[in-house]
Design an enzyme around this catalytic site. Structure first.
Site, PDB file in Angstrom:
ATOM      1  CB  CYS A   4      32.650  75.368 -20.680  1.00  0.00           C
ATOM      2  SG  CYS A   4      32.375  77.071 -20.119  1.00  0.00           S
ATOM      3  CB  CYS A   7      28.845  75.377 -20.194  1.00  0.00           C
ATOM      4  SG  CYS A   7      29.028  76.505 -21.594  1.00  0.00           S
ATOM      5  CG  ASP A  30      35.067  84.978  -8.393  1.00  0.00           C
ATOM      6  OD1 ASP A  30      35.252  85.343  -9.569  1.00  0.00           O
ATOM      7  OD2 ASP A  30      35.876  84.234  -7.778  1.00  0.00           O
ATOM      8  CG  HIS A  46      30.907  78.435 -24.585  1.00  0.00           C
ATOM      9  ND1 HIS A  46      31.473  78.249 -23.336  1.00  0.00           N
ATOM     10  CD2 HIS A  46      31.941  78.592 -25.447  1.00  0.00           C
ATOM     11  CE1 HIS A  46      32.786  78.273 -23.448  1.00  0.00           C
ATOM     12  NE2 HIS A  46      33.102  78.476 -24.719  1.00  0.00           N
ATOM     13  CG  ASN A  86      40.449  89.521 -16.072  1.00  0.00           C
ATOM     14  OD1 ASN A  86      40.793  90.698 -16.068  1.00  0.00           O
ATOM     15  ND2 ASN A  86      40.233  88.836 -14.955  1.00  0.00           N
ATOM     16  CG  HIS A  99      33.921  85.568 -16.645  1.00  0.00           C
ATOM     17  ND1 HIS A  99      34.625  84.726 -17.490  1.00  0.00           N
ATOM     18  CD2 HIS A  99      34.826  86.042 -15.758  1.00  0.00           C
ATOM     19  CE1 HIS A  99      35.889  84.685 -17.115  1.00  0.00           C
ATOM     20  NE2 HIS A  99      36.041  85.483 -16.070  1.00  0.00           N
ATOM     21  CG  HIS A 101      35.614  89.525 -12.685  1.00  0.00           C
ATOM     22  ND1 HIS A 101      35.979  88.557 -11.777  1.00  0.00           N
ATOM     23  CD2 HIS A 101      36.156  89.152 -13.873  1.00  0.00           C
ATOM     24  CE1 HIS A 101      36.729  87.637 -12.404  1.00  0.00           C
ATOM     25  NE2 HIS A 101      36.850  87.980 -13.669  1.00  0.00           N
TER      26      HIS A 101
HETATM   27  P1  DGP Z   1      38.963  85.207 -14.876  1.00  0.00           P
HETATM   28  O1  DGP Z   1      40.328  85.179 -14.279  1.00  0.00           O
HETATM   29  O2  DGP Z   1      38.576  86.607 -15.332  1.00  0.00           O
HETATM   30  O3  DGP Z   1      38.780  84.160 -15.943  1.00  0.00           O
HETATM   31  O4  DGP Z   1      37.965  84.887 -13.685  1.00  0.00           O
HETATM   32  C1  DGP Z   1      37.432  83.631 -13.442  1.00  0.00           C
HETATM   33  C2  DGP Z   1      36.812  83.683 -12.073  1.00  0.00           C
HETATM   34  O5  DGP Z   1      35.985  82.561 -11.933  1.00  0.00           O
HETATM   35  C3  DGP Z   1      37.789  83.651 -10.921  1.00  0.00           C
HETATM   36  O6  DGP Z   1      37.668  84.872 -10.165  1.00  0.00           O
HETATM   37  C4  DGP Z   1      37.374  82.473 -10.075  1.00  0.00           C
HETATM   38  C5  DGP Z   1      36.015  82.141 -10.596  1.00  0.00           C
HETATM   39  N1  DGP Z   1      35.688  80.728 -10.610  1.00  0.00           N
HETATM   40  C6  DGP Z   1      36.395  79.724 -11.190  1.00  0.00           C
HETATM   41  N2  DGP Z   1      35.771  78.548 -11.033  1.00  0.00           N
HETATM   42  C7  DGP Z   1      34.622  78.821 -10.361  1.00  0.00           C
HETATM   43  C8  DGP Z   1      33.551  78.010  -9.904  1.00  0.00           C
HETATM   44  O7  DGP Z   1      33.494  76.794 -10.091  1.00  0.00           O
HETATM   45  N3  DGP Z   1      32.545  78.644  -9.221  1.00  0.00           N
HETATM   46  C9  DGP Z   1      32.551  79.990  -9.003  1.00  0.00           C
HETATM   47  N4  DGP Z   1      31.520  80.519  -8.335  1.00  0.00           N
HETATM   48  N5  DGP Z   1      33.559  80.790  -9.431  1.00  0.00           N
HETATM   49  C10 DGP Z   1      34.575  80.210 -10.091  1.00  0.00           C
END
Ligand code: DGP
Length: 113
Positions: A4, A7, A30, A46, A86, A99, A101
């Site tokens: 994950c 995590c 993000d 988690h 989401n 999570h 946003h």
């Molecule tokens: P969702 O589509 O709602 O599952 O959003 C996941 C978000 O997580 C997406 O906007 C990009 C972000 N994301 C994915 N991997 C990483 C990471 O390794 N670091 C950070 N800071 N954000 C990440």
């Protein structure tokens, strides 16, 4: 949980640009911002998705929402912001760790889907 990404961000094995952290939650920028300010707020525990919130774990959601005004203030989002979750395939959830946003820094599009 193994495999994950979030995590791994919580345990520090994947770096992140942190905005807020305490013993229960973490907020970080993000990687693929969709607004001038785009932060993710996650529980350290988690939980895969909003669909798996129930009476046994919903307190963390209340805790996150109680901290969001403080996080938003740190981010200078005094003119407002959007909170997005989401969930699942049709909700386009890509990371299977609950999570929220936090989006802002401009007047956002009024359409959500
Ligand atoms: P969702 O589509 O709602 O599952 O959003 C996941 C978000 O997580 C997406 O906007 C990009 C972000 N994301 C994915 N991997 C990483 C990471 O390794 N670091 C950070 N800071 N954000 C990440």
């Amino acid at each position: 949980m193994a495999d994950c990404i979030f995590c791994s961000i919580v345990d520090g094995s994947i770096p992140s640009n942190k905005v807020y952290e305490d013993d229960r939650i973490l907020a970080f920028y993000d990687l693929e911002p969709q607004a001038p300010v785009h932060v993710l707020v996650i529980p350290k525990q988690h939980i895969c998705c909003a669909d798996k919130i129930d009476e046994s774990n919903s307190d963390i959601v209340a805790y996150i929402f109680a901290k969001i005004p403080f996080i938003a203030e740190k981010l200078n989002l005094s003119n407002g912001y959007r909170i997005v979750n989401n969930c699942g395939e049709d909700g386009c959830q890509s990371v299977k760790h609950l999570h929220f946003h936090l989006l802002g820094g401009k007047k956002l599009n009024s359409r959500m889907a």
